[in-house]
Write an enzyme that holds these catalytic residues in place. Structure first.
Site, PDB file in Angstrom:
ATOM      1  N   ASP A 166      -9.632  -8.656   0.507  1.00  0.00           N
ATOM      2  CA  ASP A 166      -9.730  -8.080   1.857  1.00  0.00           C
ATOM      3  C   ASP A 166     -11.077  -8.403   2.515  1.00  0.00           C
ATOM      4  O   ASP A 166     -11.264  -8.154   3.709  1.00  0.00           O
ATOM      5  CB  ASP A 166      -9.517  -6.562   1.821  1.00  0.00           C
ATOM      6  CG  ASP A 166      -8.043  -6.189   1.980  1.00  0.00           C
ATOM      7  OD1 ASP A 166      -7.218  -7.094   2.169  1.00  0.00           O
ATOM      8  OD2 ASP A 166      -7.731  -4.988   1.919  1.00  0.00           O
ATOM      9  N   ASN A 208      -3.903  -3.314  -3.055  1.00  0.00           N
ATOM     10  CA  ASN A 208      -3.847  -4.460  -2.159  1.00  0.00           C
ATOM     11  C   ASN A 208      -2.469  -5.103  -2.269  1.00  0.00           C
ATOM     12  O   ASN A 208      -1.548  -4.646  -1.643  1.00  0.00           O
ATOM     13  CB  ASN A 208      -4.983  -5.454  -2.389  1.00  0.00           C
ATOM     14  CG  ASN A 208      -5.084  -6.441  -1.233  1.00  0.00           C
ATOM     15  OD1 ASN A 208      -4.562  -6.173  -0.152  1.00  0.00           O
ATOM     16  ND2 ASN A 208      -5.726  -7.567  -1.435  1.00  0.00           N
ATOM     17  N   GLY A 243       1.445  -1.314   4.750  1.00  0.00           N
ATOM     18  CA  GLY A 243       1.805  -2.432   5.625  1.00  0.00           C
ATOM     19  C   GLY A 243       0.651  -3.334   6.015  1.00  0.00           C
ATOM     20  O   GLY A 243       0.759  -4.056   7.012  1.00  0.00           O
ATOM     21  N   THR A 279       0.901  -1.140   0.000  1.00  0.00           N
ATOM     22  CA  THR A 279       0.000   0.000   0.000  1.00  0.00           C
ATOM     23  C   THR A 279       0.940   1.190   0.000  1.00  0.00           C
ATOM     24  O   THR A 279       2.139   1.017   0.130  1.00  0.00           O
ATOM     25  CB  THR A 279      -0.861  -0.086   1.286  1.00  0.00           C
ATOM     26  OG1 THR A 279      -1.675  -1.243   1.198  1.00  0.00           O
ATOM     27  CG2 THR A 279      -1.729   1.130   1.532  1.00  0.00           C
TER      28      THR A 279
HETATM   29  N1  GLY Z   1      -5.391  -3.861   1.391  1.00  0.00           N
HETATM   30  C1  GLY Z   1      -4.877  -3.496   2.632  1.00  0.00           C
HETATM   31  C2  GLY Z   1      -5.803  -2.670   3.462  1.00  0.00           C
HETATM   32  O1  GLY Z   1      -6.737  -2.120   2.926  1.00  0.00           O
HETATM   33  O2  GLY Z   1      -5.640  -2.541   4.641  1.00  0.00           O
END
Ligand code: GLY
Length: 588
Positions: free
Chosen positions: A440, A418, A490, A398
Site C-alpha cells: 500500500d 491487504n 473494497g 478487507t
Molecule cells: N489495504 C487496503 C487499504 O488499506 O485501503
C-alpha cells in the site's frame, strides 16, 4: 309465505348486525395494533434490515456476528462485542479477518458523547527504506512487494483490539477471546463462501508449507463446504494473547516465531519492531452534510478526508430531485469522485511523516471551487484535472464490522491483511497469515504498478511509517445522536462505497438494507473509467457515455457494507448481500 318473509327479514337484519360487528372489530384491532405496535419497518420496501430492541452486530461472518451479539448479552458493551467479533473473524474469515494485519476502529462512547479514532495500521519495519521493492535496474519488483516476507508490515491488529478493550471495554480480555479460541480449537464447519475464497487463493497458499498445512485438508486436497476445520496453532496463539495481553503476540514465543520466519526468508520485521508497535488514538475527521454530522477515519487513512470532501461538493446540488442513479445524478457523483481521488494521490500519506492538509481538503469553500469547476453536461478528462502523481493500488480484500449496544455505544471497525489471505504466508507454528500491507506504500513514485496506477511521494516507504489506506469506518450523527454507522471492504472503492451508502440513506431516504443493495459505481481519477455494477440501468449507462464517460462493467462487486442504524428505541442491522456468509445478528 308471510312466515317465510318474516324469517328472511330477521336473517337480513342479523347478517347486517354481524357484518357491522366484524367491521367494527376489525377497525378496533387495526386501531389497537397500530396504537400498540407501530410499524418499525416499511413493508413496502424490497429489502429489510434485521430489527432489534437491544444491540446489534453486523459482520461478514454470521458466526462472528453471533459471538459479538452473545458478548452483548453477557453484559459486554459495544467495544467488548467488537473485540470479540474481531478475534472471531480471525478464525472464521481468514481471507480478511486477522491477527497478522491492521486496521482502524471508530468508537463512539454514548456517556461521554465522544468519538475516538483508533489507528492500528501496520507500520514499515525499521530496516525498510524507500527502495525496498526496487531491483538492480531501479524497477519495481512486484512479486517482492506483494508476495514475499518483506511485503509484511509490523502487524497492528492485536495491539489495536487489546487497546480498545483495555481503554473502553468492560469485560476481561480472556472472556472476549474465549469464543474465538473455542472456534479455532474445536473447529468450524467450512461454509460455501469460505470454500470459494480458499479455492481462489489456492496457488498463493500452496506455495508455503505452513499455509498448506493450515488451509487445506490433511491429505492436501481443498477444504470443501461441510468439512470440519480446526486451527490448533491459531487457538494456542489466541490463548497466549488471552493470558498475556498484547505481550502474548509482540513478545515471547509468537514474536520469536514471526522473527524466525523473517530471518529464514528475507523479511524485515525484528523483535524490536514488534515490541515497539504503537497504537495511535486520533481525532476523527468530521464534516457536516444536510444537517447530519459525519465522523470518519483520519489519515493515514484517506477515507474520512475524501468522504467529507465529496459530501461537501455534493451538498451544493439537490440530489434527490435528480432521481437515484439517474445519469444526471451519477455524472455529478463521478466528477466529484474524480476530483477527490486526484487530491488523494497528491496530498495523502502518514501525517506523522508528511503534513496532510486535512482542513483545506474538507473546507466547504474549497468544495465550492471544485463544484463550480464541474461541467454538468460533459465529462472531464482526468488528465486535465490534476497532472500530479496518481493513486496507489489497493486490494479489495478487507473486512468491516459494526456494533451498537443498547446504551448507544457504537463501534465501526475496518481491518485487513491487504490482499485476500494477505501474502499467503503463514507464521509456522503460530497459525496466522501475514499481511502484505507494504504494497500500500508507493514502491517507486512515478512508476506504474500492475494496474497502471502510480504512487506519490507522500506515501513513499520510510521506517516506522504507516502506508496510506482507504478504509472508511464511519458514524453519522443527527442532533448529536448517532443515527447510523457503516463501512466496507473494497480497497480504493471503499470511500465511494461509503459515500453512496450515506447518500442513499440521507438524500434518497432508503432504509439501510436498500441502501446496501442499490447498484454502485466507482471512479478513482486514474484510470479514467467509471466502473459499474450489474443492475445499473443500461439507458443510464448510455446517457453517461454520451456525456463522455468511459463506462466499464466492474469485474467485482463494488464494496460490501455492514451497516447499523438506530432510531433511539430500536437498532437495525444490514449485512450487504454481496457476501453471502455474513450476518446481522440482534442481541439475544
Ligand atoms: N489495504 C487496503 C487499504 O488499506 O485501503
Amino acid at each position: 309465505m308471510s312466515t317465510i318473509n318474516y324469517t328472511s327479514w330477521v336473517t337480513s337484519v342479523l347478517t347486517l348486525l354481524y357484518r357491522s360487528f366484524l367491521f367494527l372489530a376489525c377497525l378496533s384491532i387495526s386501531y389497537s395494533a397500530s396504537a400498540q405496535a407501530p410499524a418499525i419497518i416499511d413493508y413496502g420496501s424490497r429489502f429489510h434490515p434485521v430489527v432489534s430492541d437491544r444491540g446489534m452486530v453486523v459482520s461478514q461472518s454470521l458466526l462472528a456476528s453471533q459471538i459479538g451479539a452473545s458478548i452483548l448479552s453477557q453484559g459486554g458493551n459495544a467495544i467488548d462485542a467488537a473485540v470479540a467479533t474481531g478475534f472471531a473473524l480471525a478464525v472464521t474469515l481468514p481471507q480478511a479477518g486477522n491477527i497478522g494485519g491492521g486496521g482502524f476502529m471508530l468508537v463512539y462512547l454514548a456517556e461521554q458523547q465522544r468519538t475516538i479514532a483508533i489507528d492500528y495500521r501496520e507500520i514499515a519495519p525499521r530496516s525498510a527504506d524507500k527502495n525496498l521493492f526496487l531491483d538492480e535496474l531501479g524497477e519495481v519488483n512486484e512479486a517482492k512487494a506483494r508476495f514475499s516476507h518483506a511485503a509484511a508490515g509490523v502487524p497492528g491488529s492485536v495491539a489495536g483490539l487489546v487497546h480498545a478493550l483495555e481503554s473502553y471495554g468492560n469485560l476481561p480480555l480472556a472472556t472476549v477471546l474465549k469464543p474465538a479460541i473455542a472456534l479455532a480449537e474445536n473447529g468450524i464447519t467450512v461454509t460455501q463462501p469460505l470454500a470459494y475464497s480458499l479455492a481462489h487463493a489456492e496457488q498463493r497458499l500452496r506455495k508455503w508449507p505452513a499455509s498448506e498445512g493450515y488451509f487445506f485438508r490433511k491429505d492436501g486436497s481443498m477444504l470443501r463446504p461441510g468439512d470440519h476445520w480446526q486451527q490448533h496453532d491459531l487457538a494456542v496463539t489466541l490463548g497466549k494473547i488471552a493470558k498475556q495481553g498484547r505481550d502474548g503476540f509482540y513478545k515471547g514465543s509468537v514474536a520469536d516465531k514471526i522473527v524466525a520466519e523473517m530471518n529464514q526468508h528475507g523479511g524485515l520485521i525484528s523483535l524490536e519492531d514488534l515490541a515497539n508497535y504503537q497504537v495511535i488514538e486520533r481525532k476523527p475527521v468530521t464534516g457536516t452534510y444536510r444537517g447530519y454530522t459525519v465522523s470518519a477515519m483520519p489519515p493515514p487513512s484517506s477515507g474520512g478526508v475524501h468522504l467529507v470532501q465529496m459530501l461537501n461538493i455534493l451538498e451544493g446540488w439537490e440530489l434527490n430531485k435528480l432521481g437515484h442513479n439517474s445519469a444526471d445524478y451519477l455524472h455529478r457523483l463521478i466528477e466529484t469522485m474524480r476530483r477527490a481521488y486526484a487530491d488523494r494521490s497528491e496530498y495523502l500519506g502518514d501525517p506523522d511523516f508528511h503534513p496532510v492538509p486535512v482542513a483545506r481538503l474538507i473546507d466547504k469553500d474549497y468544495a465550492q471551487v471544485l463544484r463550480e469547476g464541474i461541467n454538468l453536461n460533459k465529462a472531464s478528462l482526468s488528465s486535465e484535472i490534476a497532472p500530479g502523481l496518481k493513486a496507489p493500488y489497493e486490494s479489495p480484500q478487507t473486512t468491516h464490522f459494526s456494533v451498537w449496544d443498547d446504551t448507544g455505544n457504537v463501534v465501526s471497525n475496518t481491518y485487513t491483511l491487504n490482499f485476500s489471505y494477505g501474502s499467503g504466508i503463514s507464521i509456522s507454528g503460530a497459525g496466522f497469515l501475514l499481511n502484505n500491507e507494504m504494497d500500500d506504500f508507493s514502491a517507486k513514485p512515478g512508476a506504474p504498478n500492475a494496474y497502471g496506477l502510480i504512487g506519490g511521494v507522500a506515501n513513499a516507504i520510510e521506517p516506522g511509517k504507516r502506508p496510506l489506506s482507504s478504509m472508511t469506518p464511519t458514524i453519522v450523527f443527527q442532533q448529536g445522536r448517532p443515527v447510523f454507522t457503516t463501512g466496507s471492504p473494497g480497497g480504493s472503492t471503499i470511500i465511494n462505497t461509503v459515500l453512496q451508502t450515506v447518500l442513499n440513506i440521507v438524500d434518497f431516504e432508503m432504509n439501510i438494507a436498500e441502501a446496501a443493495a442499490a447498484p454502485r459505481i466507482h471512479h478513482q481519477w486514474q484510470p479514467d473509467k467509471v466502473f459499474v455494477e450489474p443492475g445499473l440501468n443500461s439507458d443510464t449507462q448510455g446517457l453517461l457515455s454520451a456525456k463522455g464517460h468511459k463506462i466499464v462493467p466492474s469485474t467485482r462487486v463494488i464494496g460490501r457494507t455492514q451497516t447499523i442504524s438506530s432510531d433511539g428505541s430500536h437498532t437495525y442491522g444490514a449485512n450487504d448481500t454481496r457476501w453471502p456468509g455474513g450476518g446481522a445478528v440482534a442481541q439475544p
